[in-house]
Motif scaffolding. Structure first.
Motif, PDB file in Angstrom:
ATOM      1  N   ARG A 194       0.861  -1.193   0.000  1.00 50.30           N
ATOM      2  CA  ARG A 194       0.000   0.000   0.000  1.00 50.30           C
ATOM      3  C   ARG A 194       0.891   1.235   0.000  1.00 50.30           C
ATOM      4  O   ARG A 194       1.270   1.740   1.059  1.00 50.30           O
ATOM      5  N   ALA A 195       1.233   1.678  -1.198  1.00 45.61           N
ATOM      6  CA  ALA A 195       2.155   2.793  -1.351  1.00 45.61           C
ATOM      7  C   ALA A 195       1.543   3.842  -2.267  1.00 45.61           C
ATOM      8  O   ALA A 195       0.672   3.547  -3.086  1.00 45.61           O
ATOM      9  N   ILE A 196       2.010   5.077  -2.108  1.00 50.73           N
ATOM     10  CA  ILE A 196       1.604   6.153  -3.008  1.00 50.73           C
ATOM     11  C   ILE A 196       2.828   6.979  -3.396  1.00 50.73           C
ATOM     12  O   ILE A 196       3.835   6.991  -2.694  1.00 50.73           O
ATOM     13  N   ALA A 197       2.684   7.652  -4.522  1.00 53.15           N
ATOM     14  CA  ALA A 197       3.630   8.683  -4.935  1.00 53.15           C
ATOM     15  C   ALA A 197       2.911  10.015  -4.718  1.00 53.15           C
ATOM     16  O   ALA A 197       1.685  10.092  -4.841  1.00 53.15           O
ATOM     17  N   ASP A 240       5.771  13.670   3.423  1.00 51.85           N
ATOM     18  CA  ASP A 240       7.128  13.314   3.032  1.00 51.85           C
ATOM     19  C   ASP A 240       7.332  11.794   3.001  1.00 51.85           C
ATOM     20  O   ASP A 240       6.434  11.025   3.325  1.00 51.85           O
ATOM     21  N   HIS A 241       8.510  11.384   2.651  1.00 48.54           N
ATOM     22  CA  HIS A 241       8.897   9.978   2.532  1.00 48.54           C
ATOM     23  C   HIS A 241       8.534   9.188   3.787  1.00 48.54           C
ATOM     24  O   HIS A 241       8.797   9.615   4.910  1.00 48.54           O
ATOM     25  N   ASN A 242       7.895   8.041   3.587  1.00 46.22           N
ATOM     26  CA  ASN A 242       7.462   7.113   4.634  1.00 46.22           C
ATOM     27  C   ASN A 242       6.330   7.639   5.519  1.00 46.22           C
ATOM     28  O   ASN A 242       6.011   7.018   6.530  1.00 46.22           O
ATOM     29  N   GLN A 243       5.722   8.755   5.148  1.00 41.21           N
ATOM     30  CA  GLN A 243       4.574   9.292   5.879  1.00 41.21           C
ATOM     31  C   GLN A 243       3.366   8.379   5.683  1.00 41.21           C
ATOM     32  O   GLN A 243       3.134   7.899   4.576  1.00 41.21           O
ATOM     33  N   GLU A 244       2.605   8.136   6.734  1.00 40.79           N
ATOM     34  CA  GLU A 244       1.372   7.363   6.630  1.00 40.79           C
ATOM     35  C   GLU A 244       0.232   8.268   6.195  1.00 40.79           C
ATOM     36  O   GLU A 244       0.122   9.403   6.665  1.00 40.79           O
ATOM     37  N   VAL A 245      -0.611   7.743   5.294  1.00 42.45           N
ATOM     38  CA  VAL A 245      -1.714   8.523   4.722  1.00 42.45           C
ATOM     39  C   VAL A 245      -2.971   7.656   4.712  1.00 42.45           C
ATOM     40  O   VAL A 245      -2.913   6.473   4.381  1.00 42.45           O
ATOM     41  N   GLU A 246      -4.083   8.255   5.057  1.00 41.69           N
ATOM     42  CA  GLU A 246      -5.376   7.591   4.896  1.00 41.69           C
ATOM     43  C   GLU A 246      -6.076   8.234   3.712  1.00 41.69           C
ATOM     44  O   GLU A 246      -6.058   9.461   3.563  1.00 41.69           O
ATOM     45  N   GLY A 261      -7.450   0.848   5.086  1.00 41.59           N
ATOM     46  CA  GLY A 261      -6.053   0.770   5.463  1.00 41.59           C
ATOM     47  C   GLY A 261      -5.294   2.066   5.309  1.00 41.59           C
ATOM     48  O   GLY A 261      -5.835   3.098   4.943  1.00 41.59           O
ATOM     49  N   THR A 262      -4.025   1.962   5.611  1.00 43.60           N
ATOM     50  CA  THR A 262      -3.107   3.098   5.552  1.00 43.60           C
ATOM     51  C   THR A 262      -2.145   2.899   4.394  1.00 43.60           C
ATOM     52  O   THR A 262      -1.697   1.785   4.131  1.00 43.60           O
ATOM     53  N   TYR A 263      -1.827   3.975   3.715  1.00 45.00           N
ATOM     54  CA  TYR A 263      -0.858   3.956   2.615  1.00 45.00           C
ATOM     55  C   TYR A 263       0.397   4.698   3.074  1.00 45.00           C
ATOM     56  O   TYR A 263       0.332   5.584   3.918  1.00 45.00           O
ATOM     57  N   ILE A 264       1.530   4.322   2.506  1.00 43.47           N
ATOM     58  CA  ILE A 264       2.810   4.921   2.871  1.00 43.47           C
ATOM     59  C   ILE A 264       3.383   5.649   1.656  1.00 43.47           C
ATOM     60  O   ILE A 264       3.386   5.113   0.549  1.00 43.47           O
ATOM     61  N   VAL A 265       3.875   6.869   1.879  1.00 46.08           N
ATOM     62  CA  VAL A 265       4.519   7.626   0.807  1.00 46.08           C
ATOM     63  C   VAL A 265       5.866   6.984   0.512  1.00 46.08           C
ATOM     64  O   VAL A 265       6.762   6.985   1.349  1.00 46.08           O
TER      65      VAL A 265
END
Length: 108
Positions: A34-37, A48-54, A60-64
């Motif tokens: 679960r990743a985003i750009a 920023d990098h490795n920030q958690e995002v809903e 679930g949670t996505y990671i930058v």
């Protein structure tokens, strides 16, 4: 925050030639992750990098894990592994995202 969300896959036409799993920050994406750009203006706002995002509407949670070309603003790309059909079906949508800024996390 409302942003435009599209989707992307680990294929050379959409990413880095020679290593389509390599992100701009040097991470290696794995299908199913679960990743985003994010667009670079969002990085300046604390996403920023490795920030958690809903992402509202998605579980679930996505990671930058990746950052986009400088030409994009207020935009995220949701990583969909090798499933190009799912990315096409997603298309481009407006979504609500939430995240905690680093300075907010430190003050808690």
């Amino acid at each position: 925050m409302t942003v435009t969300a599209s989707a992307y896959n680990s294929v050379e036409e959409q990413t880095k030639r020679g290593n389509p799993n390599l992100t701009a920050w040097g991470d290696i994406l794995e299908p199913g992750e679960r990743a985003i750009a994010v667009s670079r203006d969002l990085i300046e706002l604390g996403l920023d990098h490795n920030q958690e995002v809903e992402i509202k509407g998605l579980s679930g949670t996505y990671i930058v894990k990746d950052k986009m070309n400088k030409r994009w603003e207020k935009k995220i790309d949701i990583y969909m592994g090798l499933d190009e059909e799912a990315a096409i079906e997603w298309g481009k949508q407006k979504v609500e995202i939430t995240f905690s800024r680093e300075e907010e996390q430190i003050s808690k």
